[in-house]
Enzyme design. Structure first.
Site, PDB file in Angstrom:
ATOM      1  CB  CYS A  99      -0.917  -0.033   1.221  1.00  0.00           C
ATOM      2  SG  CYS A  99      -1.772   1.500   1.561  1.00  0.00           S
ATOM      3  CB  CYS A 102       0.284   1.706   4.145  1.00  0.00           C
ATOM      4  SG  CYS A 102      -1.429   1.152   4.002  1.00  0.00           S
TER       5      CYS A 102
END
Length: 175
Positions: A99, A102
């Site tokens: 991600c 993230c």
């Protein structure tokens, strides 16, 4: 924390431990004539014993969340750490390795852990191994931040929105 499976089976049989998709499985192999076995009723009793129920051996490693740091947790260590936090605020970063957002918010999350000395900061990689816990916590998108108080989820922030996360943490700390 260790999980130990034990079973009671006939002496003429053998139990084989195996792992299927990260879950402990028991297979029962019985020696003897199969048609003869069909006439007999076999029972397999399996119990689960947790090391929390017994005295912890010194060789076992205990996972402890340190204030001022982000502690990585798994499906096995998450709830014991949350329960050990007591009435402290606990913030959990649910992320994945692939991600992009993230990865962008991770350093800012680390900074927050150094700023708030009365808050426990955790991170959970929502990979295949930890999927049951992510599902239990209702994760649909990453990053998701869950804020817990007294082992209960009280706030949630989805997305890499650091300002929203700070507001949520402050709201839970002041309540």
């Amino acid at each position: 924390m260790a999980l130990q499976l034990y079973s009671a089976v006939p002496r003429s049989s053998m139990v084989q431990n195996s792992w299927v998709h990260g879950v402990a499985a028991k297979q029962l192999f019985v020696r003897g004539d199969f048609p003869q076995l069909m006439k007999r009723r076999l029972s397999l009793s399996v119990g689960v014993r947790c090391s929390l129920d017994a005295a912890v051996e010194p060789a076992e490693v205990e996972v402890v969340a340190e204030v001022g740091k982000v502690t990585a947790v798994t499906k096995d260590t998450f709830w014991p750490i949350v329960k050990a936090a007591g009435d402290k605020t606990v913030v959990v970063d649910m992320y994945t390795q692939w991600c992009g957002p993230c990865k962008v918010i991770a350093p800012r999350y680390q900074e927050l852990s150094e700023k708030y000395n009365d808050v426990v900061f955790l991170k959970l990689d929502c990979n295949d191994e930890n999927r049951p816990l992510a599902k239990e916590l209702g994760i649909k998108v990453v990053p998701t931040f869950k804020i817990l108080k007294d082992s209960k989820i009280v706030k949630e922030v989805t997305g890499a929105k650091i300002d929203n996360l700070i507001v949520a943490i402050d709201a839970v700390r002041s309540s």
